[in-house]
Design a protein around this motif. Sequence first.
Motif, PDB file in Angstrom:
ATOM      1  N   GLY A  48      38.288  27.981   6.095  1.00 33.11           N
ATOM      2  CA  GLY A  48      39.557  28.034   5.379  1.00 33.11           C
ATOM      3  C   GLY A  48      40.037  29.319   4.708  1.00 33.11           C
ATOM      4  O   GLY A  48      39.130  30.093   4.122  1.00 33.11           O
ATOM      5  N   SER A  49      41.343  29.756   4.697  1.00 34.52           N
ATOM      6  CA  SER A  49      41.805  31.085   3.969  1.00 34.52           C
ATOM      7  C   SER A  49      43.292  30.944   3.623  1.00 34.52           C
ATOM      8  O   SER A  49      43.791  29.925   4.196  1.00 34.52           O
ATOM      9  CB  SER A  49      41.856  32.283   4.996  1.00 34.52           C
ATOM     10  OG  SER A  49      42.526  33.284   4.758  1.00 34.52           O
ATOM     11  N   GLU A  50      43.569  31.695   2.612  1.00 35.54           N
ATOM     12  CA  GLU A  50      44.884  31.213   2.074  1.00 35.54           C
ATOM     13  C   GLU A  50      45.939  32.459   2.810  1.00 35.54           C
ATOM     14  O   GLU A  50      47.133  32.181   2.644  1.00 35.54           O
ATOM     15  CB  GLU A  50      45.014  31.869   0.630  1.00 35.54           C
ATOM     16  CG  GLU A  50      44.102  30.796  -0.248  1.00 35.54           C
ATOM     17  CD  GLU A  50      44.591  29.362  -0.313  1.00 35.54           C
ATOM     18  OE1 GLU A  50      45.977  29.131  -0.304  1.00 35.54           O
ATOM     19  OE2 GLU A  50      44.104  28.498  -0.174  1.00 35.54           O
ATOM     20  N   GLU A  51      45.440  33.119   3.803  1.00 32.94           N
ATOM     21  CA  GLU A  51      46.248  34.017   4.705  1.00 32.94           C
ATOM     22  C   GLU A  51      46.988  32.854   5.620  1.00 32.94           C
ATOM     23  O   GLU A  51      46.544  31.926   6.065  1.00 32.94           O
ATOM     24  CB  GLU A  51      45.443  34.984   5.538  1.00 32.94           C
ATOM     25  CG  GLU A  51      44.975  36.050   4.620  1.00 32.94           C
ATOM     26  CD  GLU A  51      44.088  37.008   5.533  1.00 32.94           C
ATOM     27  OE1 GLU A  51      44.716  37.258   6.699  1.00 32.94           O
ATOM     28  OE2 GLU A  51      42.980  37.090   5.286  1.00 32.94           O
TER      29      GLU A  51
ATOM     30  N   ARG B 254      46.188  34.624  10.947  1.00 32.22           N
ATOM     31  CA  ARG B 254      45.277  35.491  10.985  1.00 32.22           C
ATOM     32  C   ARG B 254      44.831  36.013  12.518  1.00 32.22           C
ATOM     33  O   ARG B 254      45.345  35.106  13.431  1.00 32.22           O
ATOM     34  CB  ARG B 254      43.780  34.704  10.621  1.00 32.22           C
ATOM     35  CG  ARG B 254      44.176  34.509   9.169  1.00 32.22           C
ATOM     36  CD  ARG B 254      43.227  33.271   8.641  1.00 32.22           C
ATOM     37  NE  ARG B 254      41.829  33.504   8.799  1.00 32.22           N
ATOM     38  CZ  ARG B 254      40.952  32.270   8.668  1.00 32.22           C
ATOM     39  NH1 ARG B 254      41.060  31.358   8.078  1.00 32.22           N
ATOM     40  NH2 ARG B 254      39.864  32.333   8.992  1.00 32.22           N
TER      41      ARG B 254
ATOM     42  N   GLY C  41      44.441  27.101   3.461  1.00 33.32           N
ATOM     43  CA  GLY C  41      43.216  26.800   3.055  1.00 33.32           C
ATOM     44  C   GLY C  41      42.227  25.690   3.812  1.00 33.32           C
ATOM     45  O   GLY C  41      41.435  25.357   3.428  1.00 33.32           O
TER      46      GLY C  41
ATOM     47  N   TYR D 117      36.390  28.500  12.316  1.00 30.98           N
ATOM     48  CA  TYR D 117      36.843  29.449  11.386  1.00 30.98           C
ATOM     49  C   TYR D 117      36.957  28.721   9.867  1.00 30.98           C
ATOM     50  O   TYR D 117      37.244  27.605   9.926  1.00 30.98           O
ATOM     51  CB  TYR D 117      38.153  30.000  11.765  1.00 30.98           C
ATOM     52  CG  TYR D 117      38.115  30.683  13.143  1.00 30.98           C
ATOM     53  CD1 TYR D 117      37.620  32.037  13.092  1.00 30.98           C
ATOM     54  CD2 TYR D 117      38.622  30.020  14.055  1.00 30.98           C
ATOM     55  CE1 TYR D 117      37.766  32.516  14.756  1.00 30.98           C
ATOM     56  CE2 TYR D 117      38.639  30.663  15.374  1.00 30.98           C
ATOM     57  CZ  TYR D 117      38.144  31.688  15.613  1.00 30.98           C
ATOM     58  OH  TYR D 117      38.236  32.205  16.616  1.00 30.98           O
TER      59      TYR D 117
END
Length: 131
Positions: free
Chosen positions: A102-105, A108, A76, A100
Motif C-alpha cells: 500500500g502507498s498514499e500515492e 504509481r 493505502g 504491491y
Amino acid sequence: MTTKEELAERYGRAPRPRRRRLYWIAVTGVAALLVAALAWLTVANSFDDVGFDETGFELVDARTVTVSFQATPPAGAAFACAVQALDEDFGIVGWRVVEYPGSEETTRAFVETIPTVAQATTGTVKACWVT
C-alpha cells in the motif's frame, strides 16, 4: 330516475378499495428498496476498484517481455496485478502475478518483466485487484 350511486357503479366511478391502494403502496416501496440496494452495491464495489492503464511493452528477447503500466489503487491499499505475454494468436506464453504494498500515492508507475515459453508479440495487464 337513476341516482348518483347507480351511475358511479355502472361507469366505474366508485371509490377504490383501500386494499388495492395498500397493495400498490407496498409494490412501490419494494421497488424503491431494490433500486436503493442496487445503487449501494454499485457504489460499494467501486470503492475497492484498482484502475490501470498500459503505457507500453518491449520485447527484450525471444524469452522475455517487459510491460509498463500505471495503477491507481485506493489510498493505502495493497494490491496485485496479473501481467501476461501473448503470442501472435493471442495465446498466453507467459504470465505473472505481482503484489504491491500500500502507498498514499494516487497513481504509481510500474515496469514488470515476464519470462515466456515461446516468442511473444505483446505484453499486457490482465487485471488488478485489492489484496
